[in-house]
Design an enzyme around this catalytic site. Structure first.
Site, PDB file in Angstrom:
ATOM      1  N   ASN A  10       0.789  -1.262   0.002  1.00 21.36           N
ATOM      2  CA  ASN A  10       0.101   0.052   0.098  1.00 21.36           C
ATOM      3  C   ASN A  10       0.826   1.262   0.038  1.00 21.36           C
ATOM      4  O   ASN A  10       1.451   1.795   0.840  1.00 21.36           O
ATOM      5  CB  ASN A  10      -0.875   0.058   1.081  1.00 21.36           C
ATOM      6  CG  ASN A  10      -1.612   1.262   1.423  1.00 21.36           C
ATOM      7  OD1 ASN A  10      -1.747   1.875   0.530  1.00 21.36           O
ATOM      8  ND2 ASN A  10      -2.123   1.377   2.750  1.00 21.36           N
ATOM      9  N   TRP A  11       0.936   1.816  -1.018  1.00 22.30           N
ATOM     10  CA  TRP A  11       1.851   2.910  -1.317  1.00 22.30           C
ATOM     11  C   TRP A  11       1.344   4.102  -0.610  1.00 22.30           C
ATOM     12  O   TRP A  11       2.218   5.386  -0.587  1.00 22.30           O
ATOM     13  CB  TRP A  11       2.309   3.249  -2.782  1.00 22.30           C
ATOM     14  CG  TRP A  11       3.046   1.814  -3.482  1.00 22.30           C
ATOM     15  CD1 TRP A  11       3.153   0.671  -2.753  1.00 22.30           C
ATOM     16  CD2 TRP A  11       3.624   1.903  -4.737  1.00 22.30           C
ATOM     17  NE1 TRP A  11       4.089   0.047  -3.647  1.00 22.30           N
ATOM     18  CE2 TRP A  11       4.187   0.575  -4.989  1.00 22.30           C
ATOM     19  CE3 TRP A  11       3.578   2.869  -5.903  1.00 22.30           C
ATOM     20  CZ2 TRP A  11       4.785   0.163  -6.036  1.00 22.30           C
ATOM     21  CZ3 TRP A  11       4.025   2.322  -7.327  1.00 22.30           C
ATOM     22  CH2 TRP A  11       4.740   0.970  -7.109  1.00 22.30           C
ATOM     23  N   LYS A  12      -0.013   4.218  -0.579  1.00 18.56           N
ATOM     24  CA  LYS A  12      -0.544   5.486   0.101  1.00 18.56           C
ATOM     25  C   LYS A  12      -0.142   6.766  -0.673  1.00 18.56           C
ATOM     26  O   LYS A  12      -0.162   6.495  -1.983  1.00 18.56           O
ATOM     27  CB  LYS A  12      -0.127   5.697   1.621  1.00 18.56           C
ATOM     28  CG  LYS A  12      -0.211   4.427   2.592  1.00 18.56           C
ATOM     29  CD  LYS A  12      -0.027   4.606   3.946  1.00 18.56           C
ATOM     30  CE  LYS A  12      -0.320   3.212   4.756  1.00 18.56           C
ATOM     31  NZ  LYS A  12      -0.141   3.507   6.022  1.00 18.56           N
ATOM     32  N   HIS A 102      -9.542   1.224   4.848  1.00 19.78           N
ATOM     33  CA  HIS A 102      -8.319   1.374   5.468  1.00 19.78           C
ATOM     34  C   HIS A 102      -8.398   2.515   6.714  1.00 19.78           C
ATOM     35  O   HIS A 102      -9.049   3.367   6.603  1.00 19.78           O
ATOM     36  CB  HIS A 102      -7.218   2.108   4.604  1.00 19.78           C
ATOM     37  CG  HIS A 102      -5.827   1.905   5.063  1.00 19.78           C
ATOM     38  ND1 HIS A 102      -5.213   3.048   6.075  1.00 19.78           N
ATOM     39  CD2 HIS A 102      -4.905   1.032   4.921  1.00 19.78           C
ATOM     40  CE1 HIS A 102      -4.178   2.425   6.416  1.00 19.78           C
ATOM     41  NE2 HIS A 102      -3.683   1.452   5.868  1.00 19.78           N
ATOM     42  N   GLU A 104      -6.608   4.815   7.843  1.00 20.13           N
ATOM     43  CA  GLU A 104      -6.664   6.194   7.507  1.00 20.13           C
ATOM     44  C   GLU A 104      -7.841   6.633   6.823  1.00 20.13           C
ATOM     45  O   GLU A 104      -8.124   8.027   7.086  1.00 20.13           O
ATOM     46  CB  GLU A 104      -5.587   6.256   6.872  1.00 20.13           C
ATOM     47  CG  GLU A 104      -4.189   6.109   7.594  1.00 20.13           C
ATOM     48  CD  GLU A 104      -3.073   5.383   6.856  1.00 20.13           C
ATOM     49  OE1 GLU A 104      -2.865   5.500   5.640  1.00 20.13           O
ATOM     50  OE2 GLU A 104      -1.970   4.944   7.414  1.00 20.13           O
ATOM     51  N   GLU A 172      -5.452  -4.957  10.651  1.00 19.97           N
ATOM     52  CA  GLU A 172      -4.502  -3.931  11.024  1.00 19.97           C
ATOM     53  C   GLU A 172      -4.842  -3.098  12.080  1.00 19.97           C
ATOM     54  O   GLU A 172      -5.662  -2.100  11.975  1.00 19.97           O
ATOM     55  CB  GLU A 172      -4.322  -2.823   9.785  1.00 19.97           C
ATOM     56  CG  GLU A 172      -4.205  -3.417   8.171  1.00 19.97           C
ATOM     57  CD  GLU A 172      -3.647  -2.672   7.271  1.00 19.97           C
ATOM     58  OE1 GLU A 172      -2.545  -2.812   7.071  1.00 19.97           O
ATOM     59  OE2 GLU A 172      -4.150  -1.434   7.142  1.00 19.97           O
ATOM     60  N   GLY A 178       2.245   2.177  10.706  1.00 18.14           N
ATOM     61  CA  GLY A 178       3.278   3.245  10.832  1.00 18.14           C
ATOM     62  C   GLY A 178       3.881   3.754  12.015  1.00 18.14           C
ATOM     63  O   GLY A 178       4.713   4.743  12.101  1.00 18.14           O
ATOM     64  N   SER A 209       3.472  -2.215  10.507  1.00 21.93           N
ATOM     65  CA  SER A 209       4.764  -2.098  10.679  1.00 21.93           C
ATOM     66  C   SER A 209       5.292  -3.521  10.514  1.00 21.93           C
ATOM     67  O   SER A 209       6.305  -4.072  11.052  1.00 21.93           O
ATOM     68  CB  SER A 209       4.952  -1.962  12.136  1.00 21.93           C
ATOM     69  OG  SER A 209       4.560  -0.604  12.646  1.00 21.93           O
ATOM     70  N   GLY A 230       2.702  -0.911   4.445  1.00 20.44           N
ATOM     71  CA  GLY A 230       3.019   0.336   4.039  1.00 20.44           C
ATOM     72  C   GLY A 230       4.231   0.866   3.755  1.00 20.44           C
ATOM     73  O   GLY A 230       4.566   0.686   2.659  1.00 20.44           O
ATOM     74  N   GLY A 231       4.719   1.436   4.851  1.00 23.82           N
ATOM     75  CA  GLY A 231       6.237   2.000   4.603  1.00 23.82           C
ATOM     76  C   GLY A 231       7.091   0.895   4.152  1.00 23.82           C
ATOM     77  O   GLY A 231       8.079   1.530   3.107  1.00 23.82           O
TER      78      GLY A 231
HETATM   79  P1  PGA Z   1       2.715   0.340   7.767  1.00 24.02           P
HETATM   80  O1  PGA Z   1       1.222   0.497   7.063  1.00 24.02           O
HETATM   81  O2  PGA Z   1       3.343  -1.047   7.125  1.00 24.02           O
HETATM   82  O3  PGA Z   1       3.748   1.395   7.488  1.00 24.02           O
HETATM   83  O4  PGA Z   1       2.669   0.128   9.280  1.00 24.02           O
HETATM   84  C1  PGA Z   1       0.416  -0.581   7.003  1.00 24.02           C
HETATM   85  C2  PGA Z   1      -0.641  -0.082   6.222  1.00 24.02           C
HETATM   86  O5  PGA Z   1      -1.283   1.056   6.563  1.00 24.02           O
HETATM   87  O6  PGA Z   1      -1.393  -0.730   5.410  1.00 24.02           O
END
Ligand code: PGA
Length: 246
Positions: A10-12, A102, A104, A172, A178, A209, A230-231
């Site tokens: 997930n590149w956000k 998600h 967010e 999640e 994050g 994470s 994500g990251g």
């Molecule tokens: P993260 O994000 O790996 O940076 O914790 C995961 C996500 O939001 O899907």
């Protein structure tokens, strides 16, 4: 039935077009270099919406890496929905999956599970895989409400779904996203076992994470069918490093 692990990036809202294309090229090259990876894992990358068409063009005719979007409209359309992009437009663009709900989006865009359910219905109707995110906040976990919260999110987000074949659930925990602080293997195992009782044979991903250093511990647990990353998905080396840990 055991699934191949789904390694979903997930590149956000990160990266310009140049970065999206470089990252795509590096990921595809890495997968091509190591065919054993494809036997154990399926690969999904979810770039920002505006880069989807160009990334799709760079994945080639028979892509080894599936393309996903990070959201879609709750309206099937076409019609007057300024700013929205429909599941059918995503499909037309070569997208095979879409992340929905998600945390967010639930937090920053006030998305409810009812809205996620509408989006999921649109996505499934177009043959897209819907990756539905659920997870408790830190306070909810401290209060011991995490199983109830996740059960409610699943039932409300999936209530329009008759066939769960194209559903992936991503657990999640919000406090792990994050933060560098992944859930413990015990917590992940307990929650995934619980989710399994709700979603039958659908894939269940863990997200929060995930990195190459903890992927072996987390992804090889029972009922963990992959990761939503994500990251660590923003660098080919760490994204592929997670797959290599499977
Ligand atoms: P993260 O994000 O790996 O940076 O914790 C995961 C996500 O939001 O899907």
């Amino acid at each position: 039935m055991t699934h191949k692990k789904l390694i979903a990036g997930n590149w956000k809202m990160n990266g310009d077009l140049a970065l999206a294309l470089t990252l795509t090229r590096e990921i595809v090259a890495g997968v091509e270099r190591d065919p054993a990876l494809l036997q154990r894992c399926d690969f999904l990358i979810c770039p920002p919406l505006v880069h989807l068409a160009r990334v799709r063009a760079n994945l080639g005719a028979t892509p080894l890496v599936m393309l996903g979007a990070q959201d879609c409209s709750a309206h099937a359309g076409p019609g007057a929905f300024t700013g929205d992009v429909s599941a059918s437009m995503l499909e037309d663009c070569g997208v095979g999956a879409v992340i929905l709900g998600h945390s967010e989006r639930r937090t920053l865009n006030h998305e409810t599970s009812a809205l996620v359910a509408q989006k999921a219905a649109c996505a499934l109707d177009r043959g897209l895989t819907a990756v539905i995110c659920v997870g408790e906040s830190e306070t909810e976990r401290e209060q011991g409400a995490h199983f109830d919260v996740v059960a409610r999110q699943i039932s409300e987000s999936l209530h329009k779904v008759e066939n769960t074949e194209n559903i992936v659930v991503a657990y999640e925990p919000v406090w792990a996203i994050g933060t560098g602080k992944a859930a413990t293997p015990d917590d992940v195992q307990a929650m995934h076992e619980f989710i399994r009782t709700k979603v039958g044979n659908s894939r269940i991903l863990y997200g929060g994470s995930v990195k190459p250093e903890n992927a072996g511990q987390l992804l090889n647990l029972p009922n963990v069918d992959g990761a939503l990353i994500g990251g660590a998905s923003l660098k080919a080396e760490s994204y592929l490093g997670i797959a290599k840990a499977v």
